[in-house]
Design an enzyme around this catalytic site. Structure first.
Site, PDB file in Angstrom:
ATOM      1  N   ARG A  17      40.909  10.957 -15.298  1.00  0.00           N
ATOM      2  CA  ARG A  17      40.496  11.687 -14.079  1.00  0.00           C
ATOM      3  C   ARG A  17      39.703  12.936 -14.437  1.00  0.00           C
ATOM      4  O   ARG A  17      39.737  13.388 -15.587  1.00  0.00           O
ATOM      5  CB  ARG A  17      41.747  12.070 -13.269  1.00  0.00           C
ATOM      6  CG  ARG A  17      42.415  10.854 -12.689  1.00  0.00           C
ATOM      7  CD  ARG A  17      43.493  11.210 -11.701  1.00  0.00           C
ATOM      8  NE  ARG A  17      44.025   9.992 -11.103  1.00  0.00           N
ATOM      9  CZ  ARG A  17      44.715   9.932  -9.976  1.00  0.00           C
ATOM     10  NH1 ARG A  17      44.968  11.045  -9.303  1.00  0.00           N
ATOM     11  NH2 ARG A  17      45.162   8.792  -9.514  1.00  0.00           N
ATOM     12  N   SER A  60      50.660  -1.361 -11.596  1.00  0.00           N
ATOM     13  CA  SER A  60      49.936  -0.269 -12.251  1.00  0.00           C
ATOM     14  C   SER A  60      50.590   0.221 -13.540  1.00  0.00           C
ATOM     15  O   SER A  60      50.739   1.421 -13.754  1.00  0.00           O
ATOM     16  CB  SER A  60      49.743   0.914 -11.288  1.00  0.00           C
ATOM     17  OG  SER A  60      48.906   0.527 -10.219  1.00  0.00           O
ATOM     18  N   ASP A 113      52.148   7.209  -4.962  1.00  0.00           N
ATOM     19  CA  ASP A 113      50.710   7.026  -4.803  1.00  0.00           C
ATOM     20  C   ASP A 113      50.220   7.479  -3.422  1.00  0.00           C
ATOM     21  O   ASP A 113      50.942   7.348  -2.444  1.00  0.00           O
ATOM     22  CB  ASP A 113      50.371   5.545  -5.019  1.00  0.00           C
ATOM     23  CG  ASP A 113      48.944   5.363  -5.484  1.00  0.00           C
ATOM     24  OD1 ASP A 113      48.269   6.372  -5.750  1.00  0.00           O
ATOM     25  OD2 ASP A 113      48.512   4.204  -5.574  1.00  0.00           O
ATOM     26  N   ARG A 129      50.519  -3.385  -6.328  1.00  0.00           N
ATOM     27  CA  ARG A 129      50.448  -3.688  -7.761  1.00  0.00           C
ATOM     28  C   ARG A 129      51.418  -2.799  -8.526  1.00  0.00           C
ATOM     29  O   ARG A 129      51.907  -1.804  -8.005  1.00  0.00           O
ATOM     30  CB  ARG A 129      49.015  -3.521  -8.276  1.00  0.00           C
ATOM     31  CG  ARG A 129      48.423  -2.151  -8.003  1.00  0.00           C
ATOM     32  CD  ARG A 129      47.049  -1.952  -8.647  1.00  0.00           C
ATOM     33  NE  ARG A 129      46.473  -0.695  -8.202  1.00  0.00           N
ATOM     34  CZ  ARG A 129      45.594  -0.573  -7.204  1.00  0.00           C
ATOM     35  NH1 ARG A 129      45.158  -1.625  -6.567  1.00  0.00           N
ATOM     36  NH2 ARG A 129      45.160   0.625  -6.848  1.00  0.00           N
ATOM     37  N   GLY A 185      45.842  11.783  -3.113  1.00  0.00           N
ATOM     38  CA  GLY A 185      44.419  12.065  -2.944  1.00  0.00           C
ATOM     39  C   GLY A 185      43.902  11.589  -1.600  1.00  0.00           C
ATOM     40  O   GLY A 185      43.208  12.326  -0.889  1.00  0.00           O
ATOM     41  N   ASN A 190      45.793   8.088 -16.166  1.00  0.00           N
ATOM     42  CA  ASN A 190      45.384   9.245 -15.361  1.00  0.00           C
ATOM     43  C   ASN A 190      44.582  10.273 -16.169  1.00  0.00           C
ATOM     44  O   ASN A 190      43.904  11.124 -15.587  1.00  0.00           O
ATOM     45  CB  ASN A 190      46.593   9.939 -14.715  1.00  0.00           C
ATOM     46  CG  ASN A 190      47.172   9.180 -13.534  1.00  0.00           C
ATOM     47  OD1 ASN A 190      48.356   9.294 -13.230  1.00  0.00           O
ATOM     48  ND2 ASN A 190      46.348   8.389 -12.839  1.00  0.00           N
ATOM     49  N   TRP A 191      44.631  10.174 -17.504  1.00  0.00           N
ATOM     50  CA  TRP A 191      43.843  11.103 -18.331  1.00  0.00           C
ATOM     51  C   TRP A 191      42.342  10.911 -18.113  1.00  0.00           C
ATOM     52  O   TRP A 191      41.547  11.757 -18.508  1.00  0.00           O
ATOM     53  CB  TRP A 191      44.160  10.921 -19.821  1.00  0.00           C
ATOM     54  CG  TRP A 191      45.523  11.393 -20.234  1.00  0.00           C
ATOM     55  CD1 TRP A 191      46.549  10.616 -20.680  1.00  0.00           C
ATOM     56  CD2 TRP A 191      46.014  12.748 -20.268  1.00  0.00           C
ATOM     57  NE1 TRP A 191      47.650  11.402 -20.982  1.00  0.00           N
ATOM     58  CE2 TRP A 191      47.346  12.709 -20.730  1.00  0.00           C
ATOM     59  CE3 TRP A 191      45.453  13.991 -19.940  1.00  0.00           C
ATOM     60  CZ2 TRP A 191      48.133  13.848 -20.890  1.00  0.00           C
ATOM     61  CZ3 TRP A 191      46.233  15.130 -20.088  1.00  0.00           C
ATOM     62  CH2 TRP A 191      47.558  15.051 -20.554  1.00  0.00           C
ATOM     63  N   HIS A 250      48.294  16.688  -4.035  1.00  0.00           N
ATOM     64  CA  HIS A 250      49.304  16.715  -5.110  1.00  0.00           C
ATOM     65  C   HIS A 250      50.358  17.792  -4.812  1.00  0.00           C
ATOM     66  O   HIS A 250      51.541  17.608  -5.069  1.00  0.00           O
ATOM     67  CB  HIS A 250      48.643  16.972  -6.467  1.00  0.00           C
ATOM     68  CG  HIS A 250      47.705  15.866  -6.882  1.00  0.00           C
ATOM     69  ND1 HIS A 250      48.045  14.531  -6.816  1.00  0.00           N
ATOM     70  CD2 HIS A 250      46.422  15.896  -7.352  1.00  0.00           C
ATOM     71  CE1 HIS A 250      47.022  13.789  -7.238  1.00  0.00           C
ATOM     72  NE2 HIS A 250      46.023  14.592  -7.560  1.00  0.00           N
TER      73      HIS A 250
HETATM   74  C1  IPE Z   1      49.332   9.826  -7.009  1.00  0.00           C
HETATM   75  O1  IPE Z   1      48.356  10.099  -6.070  1.00  0.00           O
HETATM   76  C2  IPE Z   1      49.670  11.009  -7.868  1.00  0.00           C
HETATM   77  C3  IPE Z   1      49.221  10.980  -9.267  1.00  0.00           C
HETATM   78  C4  IPE Z   1      48.577  10.020  -9.879  1.00  0.00           C
HETATM   79  C5  IPE Z   1      49.559  12.142 -10.043  1.00  0.00           C
HETATM   80  P1  IPE Z   1      46.863   9.705  -6.367  1.00  0.00           P
HETATM   81  O2  IPE Z   1      46.186  10.843  -6.987  1.00  0.00           O
HETATM   82  O3  IPE Z   1      46.800   8.422  -7.140  1.00  0.00           O
HETATM   83  O4  IPE Z   1      46.280   9.474  -4.901  1.00  0.00           O
HETATM   84  P2  IPE Z   1      45.173   8.444  -4.452  1.00  0.00           P
HETATM   85  O5  IPE Z   1      45.553   7.097  -4.967  1.00  0.00           O
HETATM   86  O6  IPE Z   1      43.870   8.912  -5.011  1.00  0.00           O
HETATM   87  O7  IPE Z   1      45.212   8.513  -2.961  1.00  0.00           O
HETATM   88 MG    MG Z   2      46.412   6.459  -6.730  1.00  0.00          MG
END
Ligand code: IPE
Ligand code: MG
Length: 224
Positions: A53, A178, A2, A176, A5, A50-51, A19
């Site tokens: 997003r 998740s 995690d 957490r 981003g 994550n889908w 990423h």
């Molecule tokens: C984790 O990084 C990678 C994936 C879910 C693929 P995030 O994308 O969750 O990064 P943050 O939590 O927004 O910083």
């Molecule tokens: Mg994240």
């Protein structure tokens, strides 16, 4: 894994750059685990949730994934690593699924370490899939409800061949689970790092292992 981003945003980059950088950490961690004799490493690369997003981010993640599988092929084979995956693999784009299944098949007899990618994975989804599988077997008359115990249930999970989790590492300061390996983490030891995944390094991994080595695992029993 995690914090990709947030790391990117803190550097003034687009999330996708996070990423991309995170994929380098994957490389570091896989190599370090292999060197240290870890037998099973599961990476939570893409969750069922994550889908939700933005589609551009999903597209970039899928491209990175296909690229990772292609790029790491030689390393995985040369290091005797067996690649597996858990999750709703059929939901992945064809390009990713094809490359993934091909390398999973090519590496199936490797014995050095199992590298499992959790893709389109959710712990609740995994439990529901196992319940459905066992219900179908009951309806078919292959098993009886009273035969279902924790061993049979574990085997019905996508992660059925990997056993309970010893150490769960979570980066980016989040505290957490998740929806990750809900069943298998029943007695897992947790290590939380404030580092964002792209900056997590070998030293952090060493700290996680050192912390784990100092834990007293009692499994609900009385200590020594
Ligand atoms: C984790 O990084 C990678 C994936 C879910 C693929 P995030 O994308 O969750 O990064 P943050 O939590 O927004 O910083
Ligand atoms: Mg994240």
């Amino acid at each position: 894994m995690d914090g990709n981003g947030r790391w990117a945003q803190s550097q003034g980059f687009h999330r996708v750059a996070g990423h991309r950088q995170g994929a380098k950490t994957v490389d570091t961690v896989v190599t370090a685990c292999r060197e240290r004799g870890v037998q099973h490493l599961t990476l939570y690369a893409f969750s069922s949730q994550n889908w939700t997003r933005p589609s551009l981010e999903i597209k970039a993640l899928m491209e990175l994934l296909a690229e990772y599988v292609r790029r790491e092929r030689n390393k995985i084979m040369n290091n005797n690593i067996r690649l597996t995956a858990i999750g709703s693999i059929d939901q992945l784009p064809e390009s990713v699924r094809k490359a993934l299944l091909e390398l999973m098949d090519a590496s199936r007899n490797n014995t050095g370490m199992t590298l499992c990618l959790a893709l389109s994975y959710g712990g609740q989804e995994e439990i529901i899939a196992a319940v459905q599988k066992l219900c179908r077997e009951c309806v078919a008359g292959d098993i009886r409800p009273e035969n279902i115990d924790s061993e049979l249930f574990s085997k019905a999970l996508w992660s059925g061949d990997m056993g309970p989790v010893d150490l769960m590492i979570r980066t980016s300061g989040e505290l957490r689970l998740s929806n990750f390996l809900l069943w298998s983490c029943a007695y897992a030891e947790f290590f939380f790092s404030d580092k964002m995944w792209p900056e997590f390094d070998e030293n952090d991994l060493n700290m996680a292992f050192a912390a784990y080595a100092n834990r007293d695992r009692r499994y609900g029993a009385v200590g020594k």
